[in-house]
Enzyme design. Structure first.
Site, PDB file in Angstrom:
ATOM      1  N   TYR A  60      -5.242 -20.244 -20.521  1.00  0.00           N
ATOM      2  CA  TYR A  60      -6.388 -19.948 -21.389  1.00  0.00           C
ATOM      3  C   TYR A  60      -7.106 -18.635 -21.073  1.00  0.00           C
ATOM      4  CZ  TYR A  60      -5.873 -24.819 -22.788  1.00  0.00           C
ATOM      5  OH  TYR A  60      -5.366 -26.011 -23.243  1.00  0.00           O
ATOM      6  N   ASP A  90      -6.190 -15.401 -21.211  1.00  0.00           N
ATOM      7  CA  ASP A  90      -6.010 -14.322 -22.180  1.00  0.00           C
ATOM      8  C   ASP A  90      -6.823 -14.574 -23.447  1.00  0.00           C
ATOM      9  OD1 ASP A  90      -3.740 -14.540 -20.336  1.00  0.00           O
ATOM     10  OD2 ASP A  90      -2.919 -12.845 -21.428  1.00  0.00           O
ATOM     11  N   TYR A 112      -5.868 -23.823 -10.085  1.00  0.00           N
ATOM     12  CA  TYR A 112      -4.464 -24.170 -10.248  1.00  0.00           C
ATOM     13  C   TYR A 112      -4.128 -25.242  -9.210  1.00  0.00           C
ATOM     14  CZ  TYR A 112      -4.686 -19.546 -12.446  1.00  0.00           C
ATOM     15  OH  TYR A 112      -5.042 -18.475 -13.216  1.00  0.00           O
ATOM     16  N   GLN A 114     -16.376 -22.630 -24.300  1.00  0.00           N
ATOM     17  CA  GLN A 114     -16.827 -21.588 -23.390  1.00  0.00           C
ATOM     18  C   GLN A 114     -18.329 -21.682 -23.117  1.00  0.00           C
ATOM     19  OE1 GLN A 114     -15.148 -18.263 -25.620  1.00  0.00           O
ATOM     20  NE2 GLN A 114     -13.788 -17.846 -23.897  1.00  0.00           N
ATOM     21  N   ARG A 144     -10.816 -20.116 -11.254  1.00  0.00           N
ATOM     22  CA  ARG A 144      -9.445 -19.614 -11.194  1.00  0.00           C
ATOM     23  C   ARG A 144      -9.247 -18.501 -12.213  1.00  0.00           C
ATOM     24  NH1 ARG A 144      -6.244 -24.398 -14.608  1.00  0.00           N
ATOM     25  NH2 ARG A 144      -6.294 -23.272 -16.582  1.00  0.00           N
ATOM     26  N   GLY A 145      -8.157 -17.739 -12.054  1.00  0.00           N
ATOM     27  CA  GLY A 145      -7.743 -16.781 -13.064  1.00  0.00           C
ATOM     28  C   GLY A 145      -8.749 -15.678 -13.287  1.00  0.00           C
ATOM     29  N   GLU A 146      -9.002 -15.321 -14.532  1.00  0.00           N
ATOM     30  CA  GLU A 146      -9.906 -14.223 -14.868  1.00  0.00           C
ATOM     31  C   GLU A 146     -11.133 -14.676 -15.636  1.00  0.00           C
ATOM     32  OE1 GLU A 146      -9.784 -10.105 -17.537  1.00  0.00           O
ATOM     33  OE2 GLU A 146      -8.076 -10.600 -16.282  1.00  0.00           O
ATOM     34  N   SER A 162     -12.780 -17.701 -16.070  1.00  0.00           N
ATOM     35  CA  SER A 162     -13.785 -18.470 -15.334  1.00  0.00           C
ATOM     36  C   SER A 162     -14.305 -17.697 -14.128  1.00  0.00           C
ATOM     37  CB  SER A 162     -13.221 -19.823 -14.897  1.00  0.00           C
ATOM     38  OG  SER A 162     -12.102 -19.667 -14.046  1.00  0.00           O
TER      39      SER A 162
END
Length: 379
Positions: free
Chosen positions: A17, A19, A195, A257, A273-275, A277
């Site tokens: 999610y 991107d 993750y 969101q 995690r990721g970008e 959040s």
């Protein structure tokens, strides 16, 4: 004053999610705050609908929050290219669309919106052009944490809304109640979005053995399997509650969101995690830990260390060491329990630092505003 023009943003949805989360926020902000005409081309509407309830999974065109959302099929439909074209995260534009840009009599700005990084080479590469085989120039636009980068996504009223929410305990209680959560007196509230992570078990052990009650909110996601294994249950579902020692675990449904922002603002500590959040947790002004997406050959460690060095630069040695040790343990998958105990000793310093870092990022400008300015300057 910004020029009002048409924008095309292309996004390939991946299962994490990030991107689509970034591009959807960007599209909304360009339309709402800058008056731009925005088309968001999405290849997977079913996944997008989880972030934007009310989305049709089959409509070729639909409108949401002032954004023209188009289904991006592999066979290009022949729409006229926009004035600004954003290729998000190296997704490849349809060849027919590139040919149409090259054949247009208008000047069209082509941007590749890159992934977020704190590595030092980002500043030197931000906004550089690259001549393509089509004869067009493509510019590489890097979000980042320093003034000479593209900045971070931040709505104009985000900080004031966050401050108002955190200053009003009743609003926090009402939001938590909407999730079926009642905050225990004196409890530490935490969120977990990650993750698959072997470090989770050691962290949960530390939370359960604490002398202070801990309440952990776990949105639906990939880490639920690790939490279930720690609890000794086959699986976990939204609305489930489990208690072990000082730790209460509440599984909460997948959120929009805006709802997830409220979750981050409500908590004393956020694991993200990721970008997408990761950025939003920084705007919460609370201590956090980032589970970076693992890459082949451990290339993600360079990115993690680059951010840690930048983020912790102004911390006192003890707080900096505690923060870095916990982040490294979290991403290495082991040692999170002891590292968490050391981090708690430095929590007041980390809390003050999180707020200071937030305002430093505000001073750097925001991604949408910098994109609009870049186009105006390019003209």
């Amino acid at each position: 004053m910004s020029v009002k023009v048409a924008w095309d943003i292309f996004c390939v949805v991946v299962d994490n999610y990030g991107d689509i989360g970034v591009t959807w926020r960007l599209a909304r902000q360009l339309a709402a705050e800058h008056g731009q005409r925005v088309r968001l081309w999405v290849d997977d509407l079913e996944t997008f609908a989880r972030l934007c309830p009310g989305t049709s999974a089959s409509a070729a065109q639909q409108w949401h929050e002032g954004v023209d959302v188009r289904h991006w099929s592999r066979e290009w439909g022949g729409a006229e290219p926009a004035d600004v074209v954003i290729e998000a995260f190296a997704c490849e534009l349809p060849p027919a669309y590139i040919n149409a840009m090259a054949a247009s009599s208008r000047r069209i700005l082509w941007l590749n919106l890159e992934y977020l990084s704190a590595e030092d080479w980002i500043v030197g590469c931000h906004a550089l052009p690259s001549l393509q085989s089509s004869g067009l120039q493509k510019y590489f636009f890097f979000p980042g944490f320093e003034a000479k980068t593209g900045g971070l996504i931040r709505e104009a009223d985000l900080v004031s809304r966050r401050e108002a929410f955190q200053a009003d305990p009743a609003r926090r209680e009402d939001f938590l109640a909407s999730l079926g959560v009642v905050l225990q007196p004196g409890a530490r509230l935490l969120s977990l979005f990650a993750y698959e992570n072997a470090a989770v078990a050691g962290w949960l052990d530390a939370l359960a053995a604490d002398t202070r009650p801990n309440q952990l909110l776990v949105p639906e996601g990939r880490v639920l399997a690790d939490v279930a294994a720690w609890l000794g249950v086959p699986s976990l579902q939204p609305s489930e509650r489990h208690q072990r020692g000082a730790l209460q675990i509440a599984v909460v449904p997948f959120m929009t969101q805006d709802e997830y922002d409220l979750l981050l603002w409500s908590c004393d500590f956020n694991a993200v995690r990721g970008e997408e959040s990761f950025i939003r947790a920084q705007w919460a002004g609370r201590p956090l830990v980032w589970h970076i997406y693992p890459q082949e050959d451990d290339a993600h460690w360079d990115k993690l260390h680059a951010f840690l060095d930048l983020y912790s630069h102004d911390l006192a040695p003890a707080a900096r060491g505690a923060l870095q040790d916990f982040w490294r343990a979290w991403n290495a998958g082991e040692g999170a329990g002891p590292a968490w105990s050391a981090l708690l000793d430095e929590y007041p310093a980390l809390l003050a630092h999180a707020e200071a870092w937030l305002h430093k990022q505000v001073a750097n400008g925001d991604l949408a505003g910098k994109l609009v300015f870049f186009y105006t300057d390019w003209l």
